[in-house]
Write a protein that holds these residues in place. Structure first.
Motif, PDB file in Angstrom:
ATOM      1  N   ASP A 107      43.766  55.123  26.327  1.00  0.00           N
ATOM      2  CA  ASP A 107      44.373  54.572  25.110  1.00  0.00           C
ATOM      3  C   ASP A 107      45.295  55.580  24.436  1.00  0.00           C
ATOM      4  OD1 ASP A 107      43.284  51.881  24.888  1.00  0.00           O
ATOM      5  OD2 ASP A 107      41.347  52.864  24.710  1.00  0.00           O
ATOM      6  N   GLU A 108      44.975  56.860  24.581  1.00  0.00           N
ATOM      7  CA  GLU A 108      45.841  57.884  23.996  1.00  0.00           C
ATOM      8  C   GLU A 108      47.183  57.919  24.720  1.00  0.00           C
ATOM      9  OE1 GLU A 108      45.780  62.651  22.844  1.00  0.00           O
ATOM     10  OE2 GLU A 108      44.000  61.698  23.702  1.00  0.00           O
ATOM     11  N   LEU A 109      47.164  57.719  26.047  1.00  0.00           N
ATOM     12  CA  LEU A 109      48.409  57.660  26.816  1.00  0.00           C
ATOM     13  C   LEU A 109      49.245  56.462  26.371  1.00  0.00           C
ATOM     14  CD1 LEU A 109      50.306  58.457  29.117  1.00  0.00           C
ATOM     15  CD2 LEU A 109      48.825  57.169  30.682  1.00  0.00           C
ATOM     16  N   VAL A 110      48.598  55.307  26.196  1.00  0.00           N
ATOM     17  CA  VAL A 110      49.296  54.100  25.747  1.00  0.00           C
ATOM     18  C   VAL A 110      49.966  54.351  24.390  1.00  0.00           C
ATOM     19  CG1 VAL A 110      49.008  51.705  24.997  1.00  0.00           C
ATOM     20  CG2 VAL A 110      47.763  52.540  27.000  1.00  0.00           C
ATOM     21  N   THR A 111      49.196  54.965  23.482  1.00  0.00           N
ATOM     22  CA  THR A 111      49.713  55.247  22.138  1.00  0.00           C
ATOM     23  C   THR A 111      50.856  56.250  22.178  1.00  0.00           C
ATOM     24  OG1 THR A 111      47.534  54.814  21.188  1.00  0.00           O
ATOM     25  CG2 THR A 111      49.073  56.052  19.832  1.00  0.00           C
ATOM     26  N   TYR A 112      50.711  57.258  23.007  1.00  0.00           N
ATOM     27  CA  TYR A 112      51.736  58.308  23.126  1.00  0.00           C
ATOM     28  C   TYR A 112      53.067  57.722  23.597  1.00  0.00           C
ATOM     29  CZ  TYR A 112      54.175  62.366  25.093  1.00  0.00           C
ATOM     30  OH  TYR A 112      55.106  63.328  25.405  1.00  0.00           O
ATOM     31  N   TYR A 121      53.870  48.997  28.405  1.00  0.00           N
ATOM     32  CA  TYR A 121      53.808  48.254  29.666  1.00  0.00           C
ATOM     33  C   TYR A 121      52.891  47.038  29.549  1.00  0.00           C
ATOM     34  CZ  TYR A 121      55.931  52.402  31.799  1.00  0.00           C
ATOM     35  OH  TYR A 121      56.762  53.434  32.127  1.00  0.00           O
ATOM     36  N   LYS A 122      53.232  45.974  30.250  1.00  0.00           N
ATOM     37  CA  LYS A 122      52.382  44.791  30.286  1.00  0.00           C
ATOM     38  C   LYS A 122      51.190  44.995  31.218  1.00  0.00           C
ATOM     39  CE  LYS A 122      55.955  41.364  29.196  1.00  0.00           C
ATOM     40  NZ  LYS A 122      56.673  40.156  29.678  1.00  0.00           N
ATOM     41  N   SER A 123      51.423  45.743  32.285  1.00  0.00           N
ATOM     42  CA  SER A 123      50.377  45.972  33.286  1.00  0.00           C
ATOM     43  C   SER A 123      49.785  47.363  33.162  1.00  0.00           C
ATOM     44  CB  SER A 123      50.954  45.797  34.695  1.00  0.00           C
ATOM     45  OG  SER A 123      50.025  46.215  35.678  1.00  0.00           O
ATOM     46  N   LYS A 124      48.451  47.452  33.239  1.00  0.00           N
ATOM     47  CA  LYS A 124      47.786  48.748  33.197  1.00  0.00           C
ATOM     48  C   LYS A 124      48.160  49.602  34.404  1.00  0.00           C
ATOM     49  CE  LYS A 124      43.654  47.666  30.470  1.00  0.00           C
ATOM     50  NZ  LYS A 124      42.174  47.687  30.446  1.00  0.00           N
ATOM     51  N   GLN A 125      48.558  48.955  35.497  1.00  0.00           N
ATOM     52  CA  GLN A 125      48.896  49.676  36.715  1.00  0.00           C
ATOM     53  C   GLN A 125      50.032  50.668  36.482  1.00  0.00           C
ATOM     54  OE1 GLN A 125      47.027  49.373  39.473  1.00  0.00           O
ATOM     55  NE2 GLN A 125      48.184  51.154  40.192  1.00  0.00           N
ATOM     56  N   SER A 126      50.937  50.358  35.556  1.00  0.00           N
ATOM     57  CA  SER A 126      52.050  51.268  35.252  1.00  0.00           C
ATOM     58  C   SER A 126      51.537  52.557  34.633  1.00  0.00           C
ATOM     59  CB  SER A 126      53.038  50.580  34.305  1.00  0.00           C
ATOM     60  OG  SER A 126      53.591  49.424  34.893  1.00  0.00           O
ATOM     61  N   TYR A 127      50.492  52.449  33.804  1.00  0.00           N
ATOM     62  CA  TYR A 127      49.893  53.650  33.207  1.00  0.00           C
ATOM     63  C   TYR A 127      49.116  54.430  34.267  1.00  0.00           C
ATOM     64  CZ  TYR A 127      50.974  51.296  28.794  1.00  0.00           C
ATOM     65  OH  TYR A 127      51.629  50.682  27.750  1.00  0.00           O
ATOM     66  N   TYR A 128      48.411  53.694  35.141  1.00  0.00           N
ATOM     67  CA  TYR A 128      47.674  54.359  36.214  1.00  0.00           C
ATOM     68  C   TYR A 128      48.625  55.141  37.122  1.00  0.00           C
ATOM     69  CZ  TYR A 128      43.822  51.206  34.929  1.00  0.00           C
ATOM     70  OH  TYR A 128      42.836  50.532  34.248  1.00  0.00           O
ATOM     71  N   ALA A 129      49.807  54.589  37.333  1.00  0.00           N
ATOM     72  CA  ALA A 129      50.795  55.254  38.186  1.00  0.00           C
ATOM     73  C   ALA A 129      51.230  56.580  37.582  1.00  0.00           C
ATOM     74  CB  ALA A 129      52.003  54.337  38.391  1.00  0.00           C
ATOM     75  N   LEU A 130      51.386  56.616  36.262  1.00  0.00           N
ATOM     76  CA  LEU A 130      51.766  57.861  35.587  1.00  0.00           C
ATOM     77  C   LEU A 130      50.652  58.905  35.706  1.00  0.00           C
ATOM     78  CD1 LEU A 130      53.436  56.502  32.315  1.00  0.00           C
ATOM     79  CD2 LEU A 130      54.572  57.662  34.220  1.00  0.00           C
ATOM     80  N   LEU A 131      49.409  58.459  35.520  1.00  0.00           N
ATOM     81  CA  LEU A 131      48.273  59.376  35.651  1.00  0.00           C
ATOM     82  C   LEU A 131      48.179  59.907  37.079  1.00  0.00           C
ATOM     83  CD1 LEU A 131      45.698  57.310  33.576  1.00  0.00           C
ATOM     84  CD2 LEU A 131      46.546  59.573  32.970  1.00  0.00           C
ATOM     85  N   SER A 132      48.411  59.050  38.039  1.00  0.00           N
ATOM     86  CA  SER A 132      48.367  59.462  39.439  1.00  0.00           C
ATOM     87  C   SER A 132      49.476  60.460  39.742  1.00  0.00           C
ATOM     88  CB  SER A 132      48.511  58.232  40.343  1.00  0.00           C
ATOM     89  OG  SER A 132      48.513  58.604  41.702  1.00  0.00           O
ATOM     90  N   LYS A 135      48.599  63.772  38.938  1.00  0.00           N
ATOM     91  CA  LYS A 135      47.417  64.182  39.706  1.00  0.00           C
ATOM     92  C   LYS A 135      46.147  64.147  38.859  1.00  0.00           C
ATOM     93  CE  LYS A 135      49.946  66.951  43.070  1.00  0.00           C
ATOM     94  NZ  LYS A 135      50.095  68.257  43.745  1.00  0.00           N
ATOM     95  N   ILE A 136      46.036  63.077  38.065  1.00  0.00           N
ATOM     96  CA  ILE A 136      44.853  62.835  37.248  1.00  0.00           C
ATOM     97  C   ILE A 136      44.202  61.553  37.767  1.00  0.00           C
ATOM     98  CG2 ILE A 136      44.003  62.323  34.923  1.00  0.00           C
ATOM     99  CD1 ILE A 136      46.515  63.845  33.898  1.00  0.00           C
ATOM    100  N   THR A 137      42.942  61.632  38.152  1.00  0.00           N
ATOM    101  CA  THR A 137      42.270  60.492  38.753  1.00  0.00           C
ATOM    102  C   THR A 137      41.006  60.120  37.978  1.00  0.00           C
ATOM    103  OG1 THR A 137      41.040  61.966  40.246  1.00  0.00           O
ATOM    104  CG2 THR A 137      43.113  61.056  41.054  1.00  0.00           C
ATOM    105  N   TRP A 138      40.512  58.921  38.246  1.00  0.00           N
ATOM    106  CA  TRP A 138      39.280  58.404  37.640  1.00  0.00           C
ATOM    107  C   TRP A 138      38.138  58.720  38.596  1.00  0.00           C
ATOM    108  CZ3 TRP A 138      37.726  56.760  33.086  1.00  0.00           C
ATOM    109  CH2 TRP A 138      36.607  55.928  32.969  1.00  0.00           C
ATOM    110  N   LYS A 139      37.242  59.618  38.229  1.00  0.00           N
ATOM    111  CA  LYS A 139      36.194  60.025  39.153  1.00  0.00           C
ATOM    112  C   LYS A 139      34.896  60.324  38.428  1.00  0.00           C
ATOM    113  CE  LYS A 139      38.099  64.722  39.174  1.00  0.00           C
ATOM    114  NZ  LYS A 139      38.639  65.786  40.034  1.00  0.00           N
ATOM    115  N   LYS A 140      33.841  60.433  39.230  1.00  0.00           N
ATOM    116  CA  LYS A 140      32.517  60.641  38.677  1.00  0.00           C
ATOM    117  C   LYS A 140      32.336  62.090  38.233  1.00  0.00           C
ATOM    118  CE  LYS A 140      27.695  59.410  39.477  1.00  0.00           C
ATOM    119  NZ  LYS A 140      26.726  58.807  40.408  1.00  0.00           N
ATOM    120  N   THR A 141      31.675  62.259  37.088  1.00  0.00           N
ATOM    121  CA  THR A 141      31.398  63.610  36.596  1.00  0.00           C
ATOM    122  C   THR A 141      30.249  64.238  37.392  1.00  0.00           C
ATOM    123  OG1 THR A 141      29.870  62.736  34.925  1.00  0.00           O
ATOM    124  CG2 THR A 141      32.168  63.045  34.261  1.00  0.00           C
ATOM    125  N   GLN A 142      30.205  65.560  37.394  1.00  0.00           N
ATOM    126  CA  GLN A 142      29.168  66.298  38.100  1.00  0.00           C
ATOM    127  C   GLN A 142      28.331  67.072  37.077  1.00  0.00           C
ATOM    128  OE1 GLN A 142      28.897  66.049  41.481  1.00  0.00           O
ATOM    129  NE2 GLN A 142      30.648  64.652  41.442  1.00  0.00           N
TER     130      GLN A 142
END
Length: 232
Positions: A107-112, A121-132, A135-142
């Motif tokens: 949400d901070e990325l969307v706001t920024y 963007y209408k699609s969340k995929q556009s935001y995911y593409a920027l994060l990718s 080199k920022i991914t959605w992953k499990k914490t350790q």
């Protein structure tokens, strides 16, 4: 009307405007903004709002300020006349912003992007593409144990190696049996969630009081003889 009643009256007007907006047919993102702002105006702590709605404190503060300045129009999507795209230069700036952050929030990325470039963007995929791209991914914490002591572990390993070397003859003859003991837990790791993080780094969460429903112990000797597991 005295001065003490004015802030209360203003707050009631703001709450009424937000309630009307929330009850209308709005997008999920607009609703999240409106509810977060309403809770902030009512005096709820940002920390609590952040946990309930999974938004950053930056998100809450920014949209509260937009509402205070522009009213309901300030929290609507595309109120700045969103272009819907980023230029190459803008993408470079976004990459730098993302790479210099310690923690990431969708949400901070969307706001920024809305605040700095008027892009929504209408699609969340556009935001995911920027994060990718950053080199920022959605992953499990350790989980990590903050009480761990690598130096002590290294010292203990040396002690074990000395004992094994000292009793080498007895171990090889079978007179002395050495077992390696290990444990496993049912539901192990279930308390770790997922978060955005750099693809080349582990996301570690300090945990000292993890509880497991069941623990099983097993052992293997140097002669590769497996000992049945026992339940604790």
């Amino acid at each position: 009307m005295n001065n003490l009643q004015l802030p209360q009256k203003n707050m009631e007007k703001e709450r009424a405007a937000l309630e009307s907006f929330i009850k209308s047919d709005r997008t999920v993102r607009e609703l999240k903004r409106a509810v977060a702002v309403r809770m902030a105006i009512e005096g709820k702590l940002y920390h609590g709002i952040s946990k309930i709605w999974r938004v950053s404190k930056f998100f809450i503060g920014y949209w509260k300020k937009q509402f205070k300045t522009k009213g309901i129009a300030g929290i609507k999507l595309g109120h700045k006349g969103s272009k819907g795209y980023l230029t190459s230069l803008h993408k470079t700036e976004v990459m730098e912003w993302l790479k210099n952050k310690e923690y990431w929030d969708f949400d901070e990325l969307v706001t920024y992007l809305e605040r700095e470039f008027g892009v929504s963007y209408k699609s969340k995929q556009s935001y995911y593409a920027l994060l990718s791209l950053a080199k920022i991914t959605w992953k499990k914490t350790q989980k990590i144990n903050p009480k761990s002591n690598p130096k002590l572990v290294k010292k203990k390993r040396k002690e074990i190696n000395k004992i094994l070397a000292k009793n080498k003859v007895g171990i090889e003859s079978g007179e002395i049996i050495v077992f390696f003991l290990d444990e496993c837990h049912l539901l192990h790791g279930d308390i770790n969630g997922y978060a955005w993080g750099r693809s080349d780094l582990r996301i570690e969460v300090p945990i000292t009081n993890q509880k497991n429903r069941q623990t099983y112990f097993g052992a293997r000797s140097l002669s590769n003889q497996t000992i049945p597991c026992s339940r604790l």
